[in-house]
Write a protein that holds these residues in place. Structure first.
Motif, mmCIF file in Angstrom:
data_model
loop_
_atom_site.group_PDB
_atom_site.id
_atom_site.type_symbol
_atom_site.label_atom_id
_atom_site.label_comp_id
_atom_site.label_asym_id
_atom_site.label_seq_id
_atom_site.Cartn_x
_atom_site.Cartn_y
_atom_site.Cartn_z
ATOM 1 N N GLU A 1 -17.193 10.602 -11.722
ATOM 2 C CA GLU A 1 -16.837 9.474 -10.865
ATOM 3 C C GLU A 1 -18.067 9.022 -10.103
ATOM 4 O O GLU A 1 -18.714 9.809 -9.413
ATOM 5 C CB GLU A 1 -15.735 9.871 -9.886
ATOM 6 C CG GLU A 1 -15.286 8.725 -8.999
ATOM 7 C CD GLU A 1 -14.195 9.126 -8.018
ATOM 8 O OE1 GLU A 1 -13.788 8.264 -7.204
ATOM 9 O OE2 GLU A 1 -13.757 10.285 -8.057
ATOM 10 N N VAL B 1 -19.799 6.533 -7.246
ATOM 11 C CA VAL B 1 -19.449 5.796 -6.034
ATOM 12 C C VAL B 1 -20.685 5.094 -5.497
ATOM 13 O O VAL B 1 -21.823 5.544 -5.691
ATOM 14 C CB VAL B 1 -18.863 6.733 -4.950
ATOM 15 C CG1 VAL B 1 -17.577 7.359 -5.419
ATOM 16 C CG2 VAL B 1 -19.861 7.810 -4.564
ATOM 17 N N LYS C 1 -20.129 11.229 -7.662
ATOM 18 C CA LYS C 1 -19.508 11.679 -6.419
ATOM 19 C C LYS C 1 -19.963 13.073 -6.019
ATOM 20 O O LYS C 1 -20.094 13.375 -4.828
ATOM 21 C CB LYS C 1 -17.987 11.638 -6.569
ATOM 22 C CG LYS C 1 -17.232 11.888 -5.269
ATOM 23 C CD LYS C 1 -15.744 11.683 -5.452
ATOM 24 C CE LYS C 1 -14.986 11.940 -4.141
ATOM 25 N NZ LYS C 1 -13.536 11.736 -4.307
ATOM 26 N N THR D 1 -11.455 7.837 -2.275
ATOM 27 C CA THR D 1 -11.305 6.550 -2.952
ATOM 28 C C THR D 1 -9.844 6.312 -3.325
ATOM 29 O O THR D 1 -9.097 7.259 -3.588
ATOM 30 C CB THR D 1 -12.173 6.486 -4.221
ATOM 31 O OG1 THR D 1 -11.808 7.559 -5.105
ATOM 32 C CG2 THR D 1 -13.652 6.610 -3.874
ATOM 33 N N SER E 1 -7.405 3.467 -5.717
ATOM 34 C CA SER E 1 -7.331 2.344 -6.639
ATOM 35 C C SER E 1 -6.189 1.419 -6.229
ATOM 36 O O SER E 1 -5.365 1.751 -5.374
ATOM 37 C CB SER E 1 -7.094 2.848 -8.062
ATOM 38 O OG SER E 1 -5.818 3.489 -8.152
ATOM 39 N N THR F 1 -10.432 -1.561 -5.538
ATOM 40 C CA THR F 1 -10.662 -0.193 -5.088
ATOM 41 C C THR F 1 -11.108 -0.227 -3.633
ATOM 42 O O THR F 1 -11.605 -1.258 -3.140
ATOM 43 C CB THR F 1 -11.760 0.514 -5.909
ATOM 44 O OG1 THR F 1 -13.000 -0.198 -5.753
ATOM 45 C CG2 THR F 1 -11.389 0.589 -7.383
#
Length: 765
Positions: A38, A40, A52, A61, A63, A146
């Motif tokens: 993931e 960021v 991340k 986070t 969605s 997001t």
């Protein structure tokens, strides 16, 4: 009362160590399948981004799907239901006007509230220039793709990032093709709907969304209306991306605030005085873009203009009634007359903001860095007027005087910032991140009714951050860091900062001396990992200390002023566990927060039983180091469960549980009720359960429903110690202030309520 300042730290460390031990053992004992990485963002502007596991903080986070499943009416409600360490104070009694608290720092729509969180929409800061407030009703929910909640005093997010930053990214036609139409209705006469559509043709993509809501409100005289419109036009190639964004909102909100406990016990829907109306109208136009100069270099930037118009109308009791009553009494009440007991307060705030930002990101060997510059400027026109009148039988205001202007202020702010960040790989599993940001802010106030509010102040600050991550195993990451952020005083604070010209209310402005900016330093230490495939866990300990915090300090006679108080501290632990098991998905989040004063002072609190003690004048209380900040529960527990009962049916439930909290006016935590002073000075803890369900009627049609506060729990999210001039079972106004009741006022929570709706979705090409 003596306080052991080390005890909360020992508790936090004990919880932290207890949570890490079993999880780390489980990770070591089991072979774990690696999950997708993931990535960021680490700055408000688009950049190369970091995995991340290389970010030295507990970034959360969400969605658009997770926000939908949360089922809240407003973004503030969704944040409370979905994220740890977030609680809401519904002081206004309106879901769109809540104070959102994260780790003890606030993002609030109320002027005068110390703001400690920054909020960004596609890289544009949406904290309003006048007061740094956040209007949740102006953020287009249907357009959110997001959001990331970045903890700590991260300097890369600029001013007001004391406790964290909320970075929201909106939808685009190339990432969200197709569309949907949604209609719903239910309790409180609430009805609403939304429509959205995204598409793409060659390099061009588009996305549009519109949504609206009207309701009568669950409390008396509390109708509200929200309308939002959003559009984005983008052009993308392999190396270039350009996007033009337009966001518009028009809202009319009624939030009738706190109510005395005695009234609430008689009737749950009761309000104190009315009206309490806020009308907002906002338009944002932003052009953003990025260009890959090479495989390792990217330039990105944003230019924006934003305009916000706010009108408020508040029906209140006359703050000067007691003094005027004594004068009339001494005169023998000639002709049987008396002072006016009510007033209509109006404000008009017109804000124009514009800015630009430019950033260069580069990958160079073991380094990944970004360098940026930004400039923001704003112009805010604030006018405040009063109109005397009489309280009616239903506690409204019947004006009988001409409107009188009491304040007219023109405020300008200009902020220029330069920042840099670098993440360097010390080893394949060890990454060090360092950041710096220099802010220069100039605040210019011009008094249009004289020269008392004139002022020209300049603030400068260099804020650093340093953090380290260590991927001890493929499924275990250890991280820690230090960060520093700051905020400059707002015009509302600068306008009431002179002890020689004290104010009765934070927004009744007087002379305009200098205040130091607030500086916050945060330390964070944590671990996160994965167990048995899809089971994720995290544990974080943090401490944030505010230096030169700005608080409202009393001077006697129900007056006070804003001053640099000294220090306050927020420290605690966050524990999280989530996963999927067959047809179930679930999450558990626990937070411990110890938010305390770290300096001593006398503060205005005339309805506290200890007023006048500890060397303080009458109407003031002594606040000592270790006293807890009001409005913040120590413990919070959030449980979420989703059950795919069938291919077409999903049922979800969540539980929110909070421990007790002190109310405003009991900052020293020592108030004790007696026959003259009511209220415990504290709100009890509570737990509420919410349910939601989605059922696919056909391929493109979905029937959905939700029930909030299933067990109809009676609770309050905020409170204050105050005077109630309405006495007896009929709640009639008592002309003699000696007969007024001093009691606890509360922000009552929403009773059980239900909504049902229908959604039609279609796929894009």
């Amino acid at each position: 009362m003596q306080h052991d300042s080390r005890a909360p730290i020992r508790k936090a460390l004990a919880l932290f160590i207890a949570s890490v031990g079993p999880a780390a053992t489980a990770v070591a004992a089991e072979t774990v399948e690696l999950a997708p990485v993931e990535v960021v963002g680490t700055t408000p502007l688009p950049g190369i981004g970091l995995p991340k596991d290389q970010v030295p903080a507990n970034v959360q986070t969400l969605s658009s799907q997770r926000l939908r499943e949360a089922g809240g009416q407003s973004l503030a409600e969704d944040l409370q239901r979905s994220l740890p360490s977030v609680n809401v104070n519904e002081i206004q009694g309106n879901p769109y006007q809540a104070d959102v608290n994260y780790r003890g720092f606030s993002a609030s729509p109320l002027l005068g509230t110390p703001q400690g969180l920054s909020v960004f929409l596609d890289g544009v800061r949406v904290n309003e220039p006048f007061g740094d407030v956040v209007n949740w009703d102006l953020i287009p929910q249907a357009a959110i793709a997001t959001l990331a909640l970045v903890p700590g005093s991260n300097p890369l997010y600029g001013l007001n990032t004391l406790g964290g930053a909320l970075a929201i990214q909106t939808k685009r036609g190339d990432t969200h093709p197709g569309g949907e139409i949604e209609l719903y209705g239910g309790s409180f006469g609430r009805r609403g709907g939304s429509v959205e559509h995204g598409g793409k043709r060659d390099e061009l993509s588009w996305f549009v969304a519109a949504e609206g809501m009207k309701e009568d409100g669950w409390r008396d005289r509390s109708p509200s209306e929200v309308g939002q419109l959003f559009g984005k036009l983008a052009w993308s190639t392999a190396t270039t991306d350009l996007a033009l964004t337009l966001a518009h909102a028009n809202t009319d909100l009624i939030g009738n605030g706190l109510v005395p406990e005695s009234m609430e016990r008689q009737r749950r829907e009761a309000i104190f005085t009315h009206p309490d109306q806020t009308k907002n109208r906002s338009t944002l136009l932003a052009l953003s873009g990025s260009q890959w100069l090479s495989d390792n270099d990217q330039i990105s930037g944003t230019v924006y203009v934003r305009r916000t118009r706010t009108r408020t109308l508040n029906g209140d009791g006359n703050d000067e009634y007691e003094d005027e009553f004594e004068e009339w009494a001494d005169a023998g009440f000639p002709a049987g007359e008396g002072p006016e007991n009510g007033v209509l307060n109006r404000t008009r705030t017109d804000q124009n903001a514009a800015g630009l930002a430019l950033q260069w990101s580069r990958i160079a060997g073991a380094h990944q860095f970004a360098v940026g510059v930004s400039h923001d400027r704003s112009r805010a026109s604030f006018r405040q007027s009063e109109q005397g009148g009489e309280l009616t039988g239903n506690r409204g205001i019947e004006a009988d005087e001409d409107e009188e202007q009491v304040n007219s202020l023109l405020g300008r702010t200009r902020t220029t910032s330069v920042y840099a960040t670098d993440t360097v790989a010390l080893a394949s599993t060890v990454h060090l991140t360092g950041s710096l940001r220099f802010n220069r802010t100039r605040v210019i106030n011009r008094d249009r009714m004289g020269d008392a509010l004139n002022g020209d102040f300049t603030y400068r600050k260099l804020n650093p951050a340093l953090g380290l991550t260590w991927q001890a195993a493929p499924s275990l990451t250890v991280y820690g860091g230090f960060s520093q952020g700051s905020r400059a005083p707002t015009p509302i604070e600068l306008g009431c900062a002179d002890p020689e010209n004290a104010c009765s209310l934070p927004n009744a402005m007087a002379a305009d001396p200098f205040l130091d900016q607030v500086v916050t330093r945060t330390f964070e230490l944590g671990v996160r990992g994965r167990i048995a495939g899809n089971m994720l866990w995290n544990a974080t300990a943090f401490r944030s200390t505010n230096r030169d915090d700005i608080l409202f300090v009393g001077t006697g006679g129900s007056l006070g002023f804003f001053t640099n108080f000294g220090r306050t501290r927020r420290e605690g632990v966050e524990l999280g566990l989530s996963g999927e098991t067959g047809v179930l998905d679930w999450r558990v989040n626990y937070s411990y927060l110890n938010a305390t004063f770290q300096s001593s002072a006398c503060m205005l609190a005339e309805n506290n039983s200890t007023e006048g003690e500890g060397g303080c004048p009458d109407d003031e209380i002594r606040v000592e180091r270790g006293d807890r900040l009001p409005g913040l529960p120590t413990h919070s527990l959030k449980l979420g469960l989703g059950w795919r009962a069938a291919d077409a049916l999903r049922i979800g439930a969540d539980l929110l549980a909070y421990s007790s909290q002190y109310v405003r006016g009991n900052e020293n935590n020592r108030h004790e009720p007696d026959e003259d002073l009511g209220g415990r000075g504290k709100l009890g803890g509570y737990a509420i359960v919410n349910l939601n369900a989605d059922y696919k009627l056909a391929r493109d049609w979905t029937l959905f429903a939700r029930v909030d506060n299933v067990f109809d729990r009676r609770y309050a999210t905020a409170g204050a110690l105050a005077e109630n001039p309405f006495v007896g079972t009929g709640n009639t106004f008592e002309a003699d202030p000696e007969g007024w009741r001093r009691e606890q006022f509360i922000a009552p929570g929403t009773p059980r309520s239900a909504w049902i709706g229908l959604r039609y979705a279609w796929k894009g090409l």
